[in-house]
Design a protein around this motif. Sequence first.
Motif, PDB file in Angstrom:
ATOM      1  N   CYS A  55       0.831  -1.205   0.000  1.00 50.10           N
ATOM      2  CA  CYS A  55       0.000   0.000   0.000  1.00 50.10           C
ATOM      3  C   CYS A  55       0.866   1.257   0.000  1.00 50.10           C
ATOM      4  O   CYS A  55       1.839   1.342   0.746  1.00 50.10           O
ATOM      5  CB  CYS A  55      -0.930   0.012   1.209  1.00 50.10           C
ATOM      6  SG  CYS A  55      -2.164   1.320   1.060  1.00 50.10           S
ATOM      7  N   LYS A  57      -0.358   4.114   0.834  1.00 50.97           N
ATOM      8  CA  LYS A  57      -0.936   5.024   1.831  1.00 50.97           C
ATOM      9  C   LYS A  57      -0.460   4.665   3.234  1.00 50.97           C
ATOM     10  O   LYS A  57       0.057   3.570   3.470  1.00 50.97           O
ATOM     11  CB  LYS A  57      -2.460   4.956   1.757  1.00 50.97           C
ATOM     12  CG  LYS A  57      -3.058   5.610   0.503  1.00 50.97           C
ATOM     13  CD  LYS A  57      -3.272   7.085   0.748  1.00 50.97           C
ATOM     14  CE  LYS A  57      -3.716   7.859  -0.474  1.00 50.97           C
ATOM     15  NZ  LYS A  57      -5.076   7.617  -0.863  1.00 50.97           N
ATOM     16  N   CYS A  59      -2.436   5.324   6.353  1.00 49.23           N
ATOM     17  CA  CYS A  59      -3.534   5.635   7.275  1.00 49.23           C
ATOM     18  C   CYS A  59      -3.141   5.229   8.703  1.00 49.23           C
ATOM     19  O   CYS A  59      -2.662   4.109   8.903  1.00 49.23           O
ATOM     20  CB  CYS A  59      -4.801   4.917   6.833  1.00 49.23           C
ATOM     21  SG  CYS A  59      -5.166   5.191   5.083  1.00 49.23           S
ATOM     22  N   CYS A  62      -4.394   1.680  10.242  1.00 52.00           N
ATOM     23  CA  CYS A  62      -4.436   0.451   9.441  1.00 52.00           C
ATOM     24  C   CYS A  62      -3.176  -0.403   9.597  1.00 52.00           C
ATOM     25  O   CYS A  62      -2.053   0.094   9.477  1.00 52.00           O
ATOM     26  CB  CYS A  62      -4.633   0.823   7.972  1.00 52.00           C
ATOM     27  SG  CYS A  62      -4.569  -0.616   6.893  1.00 52.00           S
ATOM     28  N   ILE A  64      -1.821  -2.557   7.653  1.00 48.47           N
ATOM     29  CA  ILE A  64      -0.922  -2.762   6.502  1.00 48.47           C
ATOM     30  C   ILE A  64      -0.438  -1.436   5.905  1.00 48.47           C
ATOM     31  O   ILE A  64       0.017  -1.388   4.765  1.00 48.47           O
ATOM     32  CB  ILE A  64      -1.562  -3.668   5.414  1.00 48.47           C
ATOM     33  CG1 ILE A  64      -2.810  -3.046   4.782  1.00 48.47           C
ATOM     34  CG2 ILE A  64      -1.874  -5.044   5.980  1.00 48.47           C
ATOM     35  CD1 ILE A  64      -3.267  -3.770   3.508  1.00 48.47           C
ATOM     36  N   ARG A  65      -0.534  -0.368   6.690  1.00 51.06           N
ATOM     37  CA  ARG A  65      -0.037   0.942   6.236  1.00 51.06           C
ATOM     38  C   ARG A  65       1.434   0.835   5.818  1.00 51.06           C
ATOM     39  O   ARG A  65       2.194   0.005   6.342  1.00 51.06           O
ATOM     40  CB  ARG A  65      -0.230   1.991   7.337  1.00 51.06           C
ATOM     41  CG  ARG A  65       0.549   1.698   8.602  1.00 51.06           C
ATOM     42  CD  ARG A  65       0.037   2.537   9.753  1.00 51.06           C
ATOM     43  NE  ARG A  65       0.239   3.964   9.513  1.00 51.06           N
ATOM     44  CZ  ARG A  65       1.295   4.643   9.923  1.00 51.06           C
ATOM     45  NH1 ARG A  65       2.281   4.046  10.584  1.00 51.06           N
ATOM     46  NH2 ARG A  65       1.398   5.922   9.670  1.00 51.06           N
TER      47      ARG A  65
HETATM   48  S1  SF4 Z   1      -6.711   1.742   4.986  1.00 51.10           S
HETATM   49 FE1  SF4 Z   1      -4.794   0.547   4.899  1.00 51.10          FE
HETATM   50  S2  SF4 Z   1      -4.915  -0.518   2.943  1.00 51.10           S
HETATM   51 FE2  SF4 Z   1      -6.402   1.137   2.856  1.00 51.10          FE
HETATM   52  S3  SF4 Z   1      -5.317   2.881   1.948  1.00 51.10           S
HETATM   53 FE3  SF4 Z   1      -5.108   3.110   4.162  1.00 51.10          FE
HETATM   54  S4  SF4 Z   1      -3.175   2.112   4.641  1.00 51.10           S
HETATM   55 FE4  SF4 Z   1      -3.756   1.390   2.621  1.00 51.10          FE
END
Ligand code: SF4
Length: 356
Positions: A55, A57, A59, A62, A64-65
Amino acid sequence: MLNKIDYSKKQIIDMLSLKNSDELNDLYEKAYQIKLDNIGGLVYFRGIIELGNVCEKDCYYCGIRKSNNKVNRFVFDKETIIECAKWCYTQNYGSIVLQSGESKDKNYVNYITELLKEIKKIGNGELGITLSLGEQDEDTYKAWYNAGAHRYLLRVETTNNSLFRSLHPKSHSLEERIKCLDILGKLGYQVGTGVMIGFPGQTVEDLANDIIFFKEKDIDMIGMGPYVRHSDTPFGQYLDNSDEVKKERLELGLKMIAVARIVLQDVNIATSTALQALHPLGRERGLKAGANIIMPVITPKIHRKDYMLYEDKPCMEDDAEDSKINIIKMVENIGEKVVLGKWGDSKHFSIRKNIK
Ligand code: SF4
């Protein structure tokens, strides 16, 4: 349409604020009756394939950020995913969801396009496809739609901009996410969104505004669930995770399903695994509160543990075949029926598009 009423913000807040158990039961019964009147006592399957955890991103909530370097990153190869999709087809699932972390990398985008084309060849295109692959540009959404996807889930997590800021780094934008929803709708997708429920700082008024947003945006599908902590995240490290707090989040999650059903009437609403993470009967209770979609996890077991968006995620060891049997039994036990072999499109979408 039965029971079509425009609810005021105050009425929505009042429903979401109920605490007394008799009043709550009345709320769930009302929502359930609206589901029966609009959709029937029917539950549709979406076999969810978590195809990769890479990923871009970050967040704050989360597991798996991007910055969580404890995660073992993976992307399944085409053959593995096609096998999963074929399994869903032979098991009469009707639809699948392809979900992964967000990546705008051209190779990844093309990989998904090719995958979709291959999946559409299974059973002459009989398998419905929902995507949940994050924010992308219009060309990508268009390529994936043309390759065979017809539903897209992109959660906004909250419609309150300052709360969105508390959940995400500066580079992430609520405005951008809403723009993506508009593009998806324009391209002809059935559009789904949702929010995280019960995270610190969020008020009942915020949740009421989220439901009003779903209505104003003419959203077809709702995928939302209670906040469940992941301790390897900035947001999850210092938060109260007591049983009392979990109970409150579960109740709020159920109330959100019920109130969304009462206000929106004919949309598809998923009963989430996050509900089950907070209570073993969480998914059943979601169906009884007005949800009509269930998403059995089909991800090959080898990487299920690497796709932990939150802790205590259920179904880690479930065998896909047993899980199907168990879910059908669970649905029958609450007096409902799983519809196999159908896409189970959003009725709201059909009405919106004048499709008979
Ligand atoms: S919620 Fe998790 S998987 Fe979804 S964009 Fe954010 S970091 Fe990535």
